[in-house]
Design an enzyme around this catalytic site. Structure first.
Site, PDB file in Angstrom:
ATOM      1  N   ARG A 199     -10.504  -4.844   1.978  1.00  0.00           N
ATOM      2  CA  ARG A 199      -9.183  -4.895   1.358  1.00  0.00           C
ATOM      3  C   ARG A 199      -8.261  -5.745   2.198  1.00  0.00           C
ATOM      4  NH1 ARG A 199      -6.729  -3.426   5.219  1.00  0.00           N
ATOM      5  NH2 ARG A 199      -4.794  -3.853   4.103  1.00  0.00           N
ATOM      6  N   GLY A 200      -7.105  -6.041   1.591  1.00  0.00           N
ATOM      7  CA  GLY A 200      -6.182  -6.961   2.256  1.00  0.00           C
ATOM      8  C   GLY A 200      -6.305  -8.308   1.567  1.00  0.00           C
ATOM      9  N   ALA A 201      -5.192  -8.883   1.141  1.00  0.00           N
ATOM     10  CA  ALA A 201      -5.246 -10.071   0.295  1.00  0.00           C
ATOM     11  C   ALA A 201      -6.183 -11.166   0.814  1.00  0.00           C
ATOM     12  CB  ALA A 201      -3.815 -10.598   0.093  1.00  0.00           C
ATOM     13  N   GLN A 259      -3.355   3.288   4.612  1.00  0.00           N
ATOM     14  CA  GLN A 259      -3.775   2.100   5.360  1.00  0.00           C
ATOM     15  C   GLN A 259      -3.082   2.052   6.730  1.00  0.00           C
ATOM     16  OE1 GLN A 259      -2.973   2.013   2.091  1.00  0.00           O
ATOM     17  NE2 GLN A 259      -4.003   0.351   0.989  1.00  0.00           N
ATOM     18  N   ASP A 288       0.882  -9.848  -0.841  1.00  0.00           N
ATOM     19  CA  ASP A 288      -0.270 -10.026  -1.728  1.00  0.00           C
ATOM     20  C   ASP A 288      -0.057 -11.181  -2.690  1.00  0.00           C
ATOM     21  OD1 ASP A 288      -0.237  -6.999  -0.892  1.00  0.00           O
ATOM     22  OD2 ASP A 288      -2.292  -7.512  -1.465  1.00  0.00           O
ATOM     23  N   ASN A 341       3.909  -6.667  -2.252  1.00  0.00           N
ATOM     24  CA  ASN A 341       3.187  -6.107  -1.122  1.00  0.00           C
ATOM     25  C   ASN A 341       2.975  -4.624  -1.391  1.00  0.00           C
ATOM     26  OD1 ASN A 341       1.943  -6.658   1.508  1.00  0.00           O
ATOM     27  ND2 ASN A 341       3.486  -5.258   2.306  1.00  0.00           N
ATOM     28  N   LYS A 342       2.281  -3.957  -0.470  1.00  0.00           N
ATOM     29  CA  LYS A 342       1.959  -2.552  -0.657  1.00  0.00           C
ATOM     30  C   LYS A 342       3.157  -1.709  -1.063  1.00  0.00           C
ATOM     31  CE  LYS A 342      -1.197  -1.283  -0.510  1.00  0.00           C
ATOM     32  NZ  LYS A 342      -1.864  -1.395  -1.819  1.00  0.00           N
TER      33      LYS A 342
HETATM   34  C1  LIG Z   1      -2.755  -9.389   4.960  1.00  0.00           C
HETATM   35  S1  LIG Z   1      -3.133  -8.100   3.862  1.00  0.00           S
HETATM   36  C2  LIG Z   1      -1.921  -8.208   2.667  1.00  0.00           C
HETATM   37  C3  LIG Z   1      -1.693  -6.918   1.916  1.00  0.00           C
HETATM   38  O1  LIG Z   1      -2.872  -6.359   1.282  1.00  0.00           O
HETATM   39  C4  LIG Z   1      -2.765  -4.912   1.324  1.00  0.00           C
HETATM   40  O2  LIG Z   1      -3.047  -4.282   0.107  1.00  0.00           O
HETATM   41  P1  LIG Z   1      -4.431  -3.417  -0.045  1.00  0.00           P
HETATM   42  O3  LIG Z   1      -4.589  -2.564   1.166  1.00  0.00           O
HETATM   43  O4  LIG Z   1      -4.210  -2.614  -1.320  1.00  0.00           O
HETATM   44  O5  LIG Z   1      -5.510  -4.471  -0.215  1.00  0.00           O
HETATM   45  C5  LIG Z   1      -1.333  -4.673   1.711  1.00  0.00           C
HETATM   46  O6  LIG Z   1      -0.473  -4.846   0.592  1.00  0.00           O
HETATM   47  C6  LIG Z   1      -1.167  -5.772   2.731  1.00  0.00           C
HETATM   48  O7  LIG Z   1       0.132  -5.924   3.158  1.00  0.00           O
END
Ligand SMILES: CSC[C@H]1O[C@H](OP(=O)(O)O)[C@H](O)[C@@H]1O
Length: 353
Positions: free
Chosen positions: A47-49, A195, A236, A246-247
């Site tokens: 996960r993570g963009a 997270q 994101d 973003n989250k």
């Molecule tokens: C550099 S990661 C960007 C972003 O992705 C995460 O979302 P997720 O955990 O649902 O994939 C989060 O919004 C991070 O800030």
């Protein structure tokens, strides 16, 4: 001190750090098929963009190797079909479709199927390497923006494991630790899937960064009580006017930063920008399953049949963002003009639309 990595491509094999098992279990899993990668992205194992984009790129290359045809147009069609499937796994992070579109464009340069398979893998490796370099630059620019500041708050995990390495919002802290620059980071736990408490705390501890965990609801009080000097978050998808998805919970922090008069920074590589949309109103917000809220670690908390609204992201309006830190430097308000001015021939989605 070791900056953790979540994606590895070695000798034709893709392995990822299963982020759903962190922090108590450090387990690397091999992803061998398109479905393996699709499931890993959907279930937040990866996960993570940026990390989602990198994993999807390798997934497309892996799947292409298995296509048993010599007919070039048939091969292209199969690759497009695979890309559409991977692209449907999660809607908000633009890096996913950006990476897939980079590969489906690149493969069209092939004169043979074998050459196409090679081009796909080479482009996936390039995306992986570029992201690491981009995140390191974000760390450097972030360090200079945070000059003279020690106490910083963040949310979710925009860290090394969410990217190729270093992270975006967490990059200044990792780099700072390497350079002997200490921060006191306050990490919001980040409901519903934690997270912050599971990933950011663990990740910063690997880098010997001073990190304190708070619940999301403590953010307002903590900013005052601990005299937080800045807030830095990941992204994101960033629209042409600077509105940033973003989250979920990020908007809360941006509003608090504005109320307390402290800077609110977004950190993101060029691949997170989507100039094909003019504002945050057009960013699709992923809604995830109810169990993420009604249960914690498999234990039911809310009553049976509870109605749930579970948006995984929110959108922070550009007016609340003091700067967007990219690998090309910090972008300041007047984003419609300044985003293309700073990023130049950037590689985000919609650059040429
Ligand atoms: C550099 S990661 C960007 C972003 O992705 C995460 O979302 P997720 O955990 O649902 O994939 C989060 O919004 C991070 O800030």
């Amino acid at each position: 001190m070791a900056i953790p990595l979540s994606i590895s491509w070695q000798e034709g094999k893709l392995t990822i750090l299963d982020q759903q098992k962190l922090p108590h279990v450090i387990e690397y899993v091999a992803l061998e098929t398109l479905e393996d990668v699709y499931d890993a992205i959907l279930s937040l194992k990866v996960r993570g963009a940026p990390a989602i984009g990198i994993a999807a790129a390798y997934g497309l290359a892996l799947a292409a190797v298995r296509h048993d045809t010599d007919e070039l147009q048939t091969f292209f069609h199969l690759v497009e079909k695979d890309a559409a499937h991977l692209g449907s796994s999660r809607p908000t992070a633009v890096n996913l479709v950006w990476a897939l579109e980079r590969l489906t464009a690149k493969v069209k340069e092939a004169a043979t199927v074998e050459q196409g398979k090679k081009l796909l893998l080479e482009e996936a490796v390039r995306i992986h390497e570029e992201d690491e370099a981009a995140c390191r630059k974000i760390g450097e620019y972030g360090l200079s923006l945070l000059e003279g500041k020690t106490r910083v708050m963040t949310i979710c995990n925009a860290g090394s494991i969410a990217t190729a390495k270093y992270g975006t919002a967490l990059a200044p802290f990792h780099l700072g630790s390497e350079l002997g620059r200490q921060f006191e980071v306050y990490a919001c736990e980040t409901r519903p899937v934690f997270q912050g408490s599971r990933l950011t705390v663990w990740e910063l501890q690997q880098s010997d960064v001073d990190v304190t965990l708070i619940t999301d609801s403590m953010a307002a009080h903590t900013i005052g009580a601990k005299e937080i000097e800045a807030i830095i978050v990941g992204a994101d998808r960033i629209a042409a006017n600077g509105d940033t998805a973003n989250k979920i919970g990020t908007l809360n922090l941006a509003l608090l930063a504005d109320a307390y008069g402290i800077p609110f920074y977004v950190a993101a590589p060029a691949s997170t920008f989507d100039l094909s949309i003019s504002s945050g109103r057009e960013i699709p917000i992923e809604e995830r399953k109810a169990e993420e809220i009604t249960h914690i670690a498999g234990i039911q908390i809310a009553p049976e049949g509870t109605k749930v609204f579970n948006p995984a992201f929110d959108v922070t309006p550009a007016r609340l963002i003091k700067a967007i830190i990219t690998e090309q430097g910090a972008i300041t308000p007047g984003y419609e003009k300044n985003i293309p001015a700073v990023l130049g021939a950037y590689t985000g989605k919609g650059a040429n639309s």
